[in-house]
Design a protein around this motif. Structure first.
Motif, PDB file in Angstrom:
ATOM      1  N   GLU A 102     -62.919 141.415 -84.019  1.00  0.00           N
ATOM      2  CA  GLU A 102     -62.940 142.496 -83.048  1.00  0.00           C
ATOM      3  C   GLU A 102     -62.218 142.162 -81.702  1.00  0.00           C
ATOM      4  OE1 GLU A 102     -67.355 143.340 -82.945  1.00  0.00           O
ATOM      5  OE2 GLU A 102     -66.988 144.431 -84.941  1.00  0.00           O
ATOM      6  N   ALA A 103     -62.454 140.870 -81.533  1.00  0.00           N
ATOM      7  CA  ALA A 103     -61.701 140.379 -80.181  1.00  0.00           C
ATOM      8  C   ALA A 103     -60.275 140.667 -80.222  1.00  0.00           C
ATOM      9  CB  ALA A 103     -62.291 139.121 -79.747  1.00  0.00           C
ATOM     10  N   LEU A 104     -59.924 140.473 -81.304  1.00  0.00           N
ATOM     11  CA  LEU A 104     -58.213 140.686 -81.498  1.00  0.00           C
ATOM     12  C   LEU A 104     -57.683 142.108 -81.747  1.00  0.00           C
ATOM     13  CD1 LEU A 104     -57.596 137.407 -83.904  1.00  0.00           C
ATOM     14  CD2 LEU A 104     -56.774 137.711 -81.480  1.00  0.00           C
ATOM     15  N   GLY A 105     -58.800 143.047 -81.991  1.00  0.00           N
ATOM     16  CA  GLY A 105     -58.657 144.274 -82.053  1.00  0.00           C
ATOM     17  C   GLY A 105     -57.851 144.690 -83.694  1.00  0.00           C
ATOM     18  N   MET A 106     -58.370 143.820 -84.610  1.00  0.00           N
ATOM     19  CA  MET A 106     -57.904 143.824 -85.941  1.00  0.00           C
ATOM     20  C   MET A 106     -58.742 144.692 -86.861  1.00  0.00           C
ATOM     21  SD  MET A 106     -56.253 139.849 -86.156  1.00  0.00           S
ATOM     22  CE  MET A 106     -55.482 140.224 -87.816  1.00  0.00           C
ATOM     23  N   THR A 107     -58.148 145.297 -87.757  1.00  0.00           N
ATOM     24  CA  THR A 107     -59.142 145.784 -89.028  1.00  0.00           C
ATOM     25  C   THR A 107     -59.364 144.765 -89.903  1.00  0.00           C
ATOM     26  OG1 THR A 107     -57.428 146.863 -90.067  1.00  0.00           O
ATOM     27  CG2 THR A 107     -58.281 148.114 -88.220  1.00  0.00           C
ATOM     28  N   HIS A 108     -60.141 145.330 -90.916  1.00  0.00           N
ATOM     29  CA  HIS A 108     -60.349 144.355 -92.128  1.00  0.00           C
ATOM     30  C   HIS A 108     -58.655 144.281 -93.065  1.00  0.00           C
ATOM     31  CE1 HIS A 108     -64.731 145.419 -91.845  1.00  0.00           C
ATOM     32  NE2 HIS A 108     -64.554 144.108 -91.512  1.00  0.00           N
ATOM     33  N   ALA A 109     -58.163 145.308 -93.045  1.00  0.00           N
ATOM     34  CA  ALA A 109     -56.947 145.513 -93.496  1.00  0.00           C
ATOM     35  C   ALA A 109     -55.992 144.560 -93.000  1.00  0.00           C
ATOM     36  CB  ALA A 109     -56.621 146.961 -93.507  1.00  0.00           C
ATOM     37  N   HIS A 110     -55.778 144.499 -91.574  1.00  0.00           N
ATOM     38  CA  HIS A 110     -55.083 143.623 -90.792  1.00  0.00           C
ATOM     39  C   HIS A 110     -55.270 142.187 -91.323  1.00  0.00           C
ATOM     40  CE1 HIS A 110     -54.868 146.928 -87.349  1.00  0.00           C
ATOM     41  NE2 HIS A 110     -54.047 147.107 -88.308  1.00  0.00           N
ATOM     42  N   VAL A 111     -56.547 141.887 -91.290  1.00  0.00           N
ATOM     43  CA  VAL A 111     -56.971 140.476 -91.491  1.00  0.00           C
ATOM     44  C   VAL A 111     -56.300 140.268 -93.110  1.00  0.00           C
ATOM     45  CG1 VAL A 111     -58.647 138.822 -91.843  1.00  0.00           C
ATOM     46  CG2 VAL A 111     -58.700 140.527 -89.994  1.00  0.00           C
ATOM     47  N   ALA A 112     -56.691 141.027 -93.988  1.00  0.00           N
ATOM     48  CA  ALA A 112     -56.272 140.837 -95.448  1.00  0.00           C
ATOM     49  C   ALA A 112     -54.629 140.875 -95.538  1.00  0.00           C
ATOM     50  CB  ALA A 112     -56.622 142.069 -96.185  1.00  0.00           C
ATOM     51  N   TYR A 113     -54.057 141.515 -94.882  1.00  0.00           N
ATOM     52  CA  TYR A 113     -52.665 141.264 -94.595  1.00  0.00           C
ATOM     53  C   TYR A 113     -51.926 140.294 -94.193  1.00  0.00           C
ATOM     54  CZ  TYR A 113     -47.717 142.170 -94.101  1.00  0.00           C
ATOM     55  OH  TYR A 113     -46.323 142.260 -94.003  1.00  0.00           O
ATOM     56  N   GLY A 114     -52.687 139.641 -93.281  1.00  0.00           N
ATOM     57  CA  GLY A 114     -52.231 138.381 -92.601  1.00  0.00           C
ATOM     58  C   GLY A 114     -52.776 137.219 -93.410  1.00  0.00           C
ATOM     59  N   ILE A 115     -53.561 137.169 -94.277  1.00  0.00           N
ATOM     60  CA  ILE A 115     -53.926 136.114 -95.115  1.00  0.00           C
ATOM     61  C   ILE A 115     -52.858 135.933 -95.928  1.00  0.00           C
ATOM     62  CG2 ILE A 115     -55.511 135.709 -96.769  1.00  0.00           C
ATOM     63  CD1 ILE A 115     -57.796 136.395 -95.089  1.00  0.00           C
ATOM     64  N   TRP A 116     -52.558 137.457 -96.722  1.00  0.00           N
ATOM     65  CA  TRP A 116     -51.584 137.502 -97.894  1.00  0.00           C
ATOM     66  C   TRP A 116     -49.936 136.992 -97.158  1.00  0.00           C
ATOM     67  CZ3 TRP A 116     -47.309 140.726 -98.083  1.00  0.00           C
ATOM     68  CH2 TRP A 116     -46.413 140.848 -99.362  1.00  0.00           C
ATOM     69  N   ALA A 117     -49.615 137.462 -96.094  1.00  0.00           N
ATOM     70  CA  ALA A 117     -48.321 137.147 -95.596  1.00  0.00           C
ATOM     71  C   ALA A 117     -48.173 135.791 -95.149  1.00  0.00           C
ATOM     72  CB  ALA A 117     -47.975 138.238 -94.191  1.00  0.00           C
ATOM     73  N   ARG A 167     -53.944 136.922-102.014  1.00  0.00           N
ATOM     74  CA  ARG A 167     -54.058 138.389-101.945  1.00  0.00           C
ATOM     75  C   ARG A 167     -55.561 138.691-102.090  1.00  0.00           C
ATOM     76  NH1 ARG A 167     -50.406 142.447-102.686  1.00  0.00           N
ATOM     77  NH2 ARG A 167     -48.875 140.975-103.509  1.00  0.00           N
ATOM     78  N   LEU A 168     -56.003 139.311-101.123  1.00  0.00           N
ATOM     79  CA  LEU A 168     -57.164 140.077-100.905  1.00  0.00           C
ATOM     80  C   LEU A 168     -57.482 141.479-100.521  1.00  0.00           C
ATOM     81  CD1 LEU A 168     -58.939 137.050 -98.746  1.00  0.00           C
ATOM     82  CD2 LEU A 168     -59.151 137.468-101.155  1.00  0.00           C
ATOM     83  N   GLU A 169     -58.581 142.140-101.082  1.00  0.00           N
ATOM     84  CA  GLU A 169     -58.762 143.579-100.585  1.00  0.00           C
ATOM     85  C   GLU A 169     -59.528 143.434 -99.187  1.00  0.00           C
ATOM     86  OE1 GLU A 169     -57.822 146.244-101.798  1.00  0.00           O
ATOM     87  OE2 GLU A 169     -56.756 144.992-103.480  1.00  0.00           O
ATOM     88  N   PRO A 170     -59.075 144.444 -98.262  1.00  0.00           N
ATOM     89  CA  PRO A 170     -59.864 144.575 -96.843  1.00  0.00           C
ATOM     90  C   PRO A 170     -61.299 144.411 -97.336  1.00  0.00           C
ATOM     91  CG  PRO A 170     -58.049 146.070 -97.151  1.00  0.00           C
ATOM     92  CD  PRO A 170     -58.098 145.411 -98.379  1.00  0.00           C
TER      93      PRO A 170
END
Length: 236
Positions: free
Chosen positions: A25-40, A45-48
């Motif tokens: 939340e401090a980074l202003g990220m959504t669950h989808a942003h985190v999942a994409y960052g992990i994959w990239a 590969r994870l679902e939000p």
């Protein structure tokens, strides 16, 4: 190739779900942003919804996922862990791979991995010192991981129940703390043990000797924690 380790590793480190949520939340990220960052960045590969389940405490990440999550949230793995208690958890807190740690302490990787899995310590004093430095181990943890805890308890019990002065040197060989601090701790344990026994014998009603024996055993069962509380867990 992206891989999904979500079901691969059943061993999951302790996970601080609230910390993961606050950092995201401090980074202003959504669950989808985190999942994409992990994959990239890590190819996992994870679902939000999986990231959300971690934050809700419904599930927790594997070792690989924890490292990837820390990368996605721009933090250290230690920021996402609970208080480390095992050798593996101390290693994870610093984001070290087993082979890297083994190299740092001059130990065969296979030998180190067996140690982390619960095997007996067979390393040298130099390797023990290197392990403590590499993992920033508090002294009680180092004593435990190098298999010296049982011997320390034996010495402490003897010091409390007999003449404590004769155990300052043997304890000092295991626990590198100032002599004066060890003397104070051992003397205090000795006095408290005998005070406990005396107080129990003075109780009225019932079998006083049985009560004293139980009180003494209870004290000795917790003597290691009492020692660390009195002596301190780290050398100056």
């Amino acid at each position: 190739m992206p891989v999904n380790t979500h079901d691969g590793d059943a061993r999951r480190p302790p996970f601080n779900a609230d910390a993961a949520r606050r950092l995201r939340e401090a980074l202003g990220m959504t669950h989808a942003h985190v999942a994409y960052g992990i994959w990239a960045a890590f190819g996992i590969r994870l679902e939000p919804a999986t990231v959300a389940s971690w934050e809700l405490g419904e599930n927790s990440p594997t070792e690989a996922e924890l490292t990837a999550l820390a990368g996605a949230l721009w933090c250290a793995p230690a920021d996402l862990l609970g208080t480390p208690g095992t050798l593996r958890e101390f290693r994870l807190a610093l984001g070290l791979a087993p082979a890297d740690l083994a190299l740092r302490i001059g130990m065969d990787p296979g030998v180190y991995e067996r140690l982390e899995a619960g095997g007996r310590w067979t390393g040298s004093d130099r390797q023990a010192a290197a392990l403590a430095a590499a993992l920033r181990l508090p002294l009680p943890a180092l004593i435990r991981f190098t298999g010296q805890e049982e011997r320390l308890v034996e010495l402490l019990v003897s010091a409390a129940t007999t003449r404590w002065q004769g155990y300052v040197r043997p304890v000092g060989k295991l626990v590198p703390l100032p002599k004066e601090r060890l003397q104070d701790a051992l003397q205090a344990l000795h006095e408290e043990y005998h005070a406990t026994m005396t107080a129990s014998l003075s109780w009225t009603g019932g079998d006083a000797s049985d009560e004293a024996g139980k009180a003494g055993r209870d004290f000795l069962d917790g003597i290691l924690a009492e020692f660390w509380r009195r002596a301190g867990g780290s050398a100056p």
